[in-house]
Enzyme design. Structure first.
Site, PDB file in Angstrom:
ATOM      1  N   TYR A  32       0.834  -1.202   0.000  1.00 38.71           N
ATOM      2  CA  TYR A  32       0.000   0.000   0.000  1.00 38.71           C
ATOM      3  C   TYR A  32       0.866   1.248   0.000  1.00 38.71           C
ATOM      4  CZ  TYR A  32       0.913   1.206   4.883  1.00 38.71           C
ATOM      5  OH  TYR A  32       1.523   1.594   6.053  1.00 38.71           O
ATOM      6  N   LYS A 151       6.549  -2.166   2.333  1.00 37.02           N
ATOM      7  CA  LYS A 151       5.364  -1.483   2.858  1.00 37.02           C
ATOM      8  C   LYS A 151       4.144  -2.399   2.703  1.00 37.02           C
ATOM      9  CE  LYS A 151       3.286   3.145   2.985  1.00 37.02           C
ATOM     10  NZ  LYS A 151       3.674   3.502   4.352  1.00 37.02           N
ATOM     11  N   GLU A 184      12.716   3.091  13.946  1.00 32.71           N
ATOM     12  CA  GLU A 184      11.793   4.123  13.466  1.00 32.71           C
ATOM     13  C   GLU A 184      10.688   4.247  14.504  1.00 32.71           C
ATOM     14  OE1 GLU A 184      10.214   2.983   9.648  1.00 32.71           O
ATOM     15  OE2 GLU A 184       9.743   0.946  10.300  1.00 32.71           O
ATOM     16  N   LEU A 208      11.218   1.516   7.152  1.00 28.05           N
ATOM     17  CA  LEU A 208      10.605   1.787   5.860  1.00 28.05           C
ATOM     18  C   LEU A 208      11.374   2.892   5.131  1.00 28.05           C
ATOM     19  CD1 LEU A 208       8.004   1.114   4.134  1.00 28.05           C
ATOM     20  CD2 LEU A 208       7.074   3.230   5.088  1.00 28.05           C
TER      21      LEU A 208
END
Length: 287
Positions: A32, A151, A184, A208
């Site tokens: 996505y 992702k 992250e 990511l």
């Protein structure tokens, strides 16, 4: 009424339907993207769609749409949702599609499911540190899978971490690995500032490849007034940082003023954030 796109057709969002045997539904087997549009202009459309293409290739889903095909489709979607406001986010989801049975191995001869919808997003923050919203966040060990560079729509690990922060009254949660190194946040990339230098973890399987992250880095390097470095960042450095930022397509560059109940720096939005956000704002439509 929100208009969505599903497998070649535009239709009201509440009328969009997929098969219960769709592998996106059964396995989270898909990729996505979320792209912000401000006044009809996208931020990072080409790199967003290239990241989607890279993710689809990584999990062997064949989708024949080019970046130009996506641009036309999404421009049409934005136009059909103009009554929702000037600033819209677009969610795009490509799953492997529906098979005739539930089976773990990739099926052959199925068409991917392509879905997209638009939704209102907030106006950008003012480029003024005295008016910007500062975030309070917490931290915890990163317990997600080891392919966070993809992702994937299978976001349960991220959701559980985000809920952990949300339940404690925080707007995000910073994650660190078994070596006490920052990876992250649950739905964002992360930066720290120390002595005027902007620092962010290197890009690897633990995080990511954020498009906002990349726009920030490239914009700061092109401007040259603020040094920026990609390297391993320890949580000791995070806790002693002058500033912390969390970044994403929806948050852009969000300043963090509290971590685990303690003030970040002097507990106020920092000057480096304001300078960097100004540079980012001036350049964000160039990508």
């Amino acid at each position: 009424m929100s208009i969505a796109y599903l497998n070649g057709s535009f239709l009201p969002l509440e009328e969009a339907r997929i098969s219960p045997l769709d592998r996106g539904f059964l396995f989270g087997d898909g990729i996505y993207e979320v792209i912000p549009y401000y006044g009809g202009k996208p931020v990072g459309l080409a790199p967003h769609m290239q990241r989607m293409a890279d993710g689809l290739a990584a999990i062997e889903i064949k989708c024949d749409k080019s970046i130009e095909d996506w641009r036309v489709l999404l421009d049409d979607l934005i136009a059909k949702n103009a009554d929702q406001g000037a600033n819209l986010g677009v969610y795009i989801h490509v799953s492997r599609g529906a098979d005739t049975k539930r089976y773990h191995a990739y099926p052959e001869n199925v068409e991917p499911t392509i879905f997209a919808f638009a939704f209102p997003i907030k106006d950008p923050e003012p480029v003024d540190r005295t008016k910007a919203h500062g975030y309070a966040v917490s931290s915890t060990q990163d317990l997600r899978w080891k392919r966070c560079n993809i992702k994937s729509t299978a976001l349960l690990g991220n959701v559980m971490h985000y809920q952990q922060g949300h339940a404690s009254g925080h707007g995000e949660i910073l994650l660190y690995n078994e070596n006490n190194e920052l990876t992250e946040a649950s739905s964002s990339n992360a930066f720290i500032v120390k002595d005027g230098k902007v620092i962010t973890p290197i890009q690897d399987h633990q995080n990511l490849p954020g498009i906002t992250r990349r726009i920030i880095i490239d914009s700061l390097k092109a401007d040259g007034s603020i040094p920026v470095e990609e390297r391993t960042v320890t949580m000791d450095e995070v806790r002693n940082a002058d500033e912390i930022w969390i970044t994403s397509s929806s948050k852009e560059i969000a300043p963090v003023i509290e971590l685990d109940g303690n003030p970040v720096g002097n507990g106020e939005v920092g000057q480096v954030w304001e300078n960097a956000f100004r540079i980012y704002t001036e350049r964000k439509f160039d990508f």
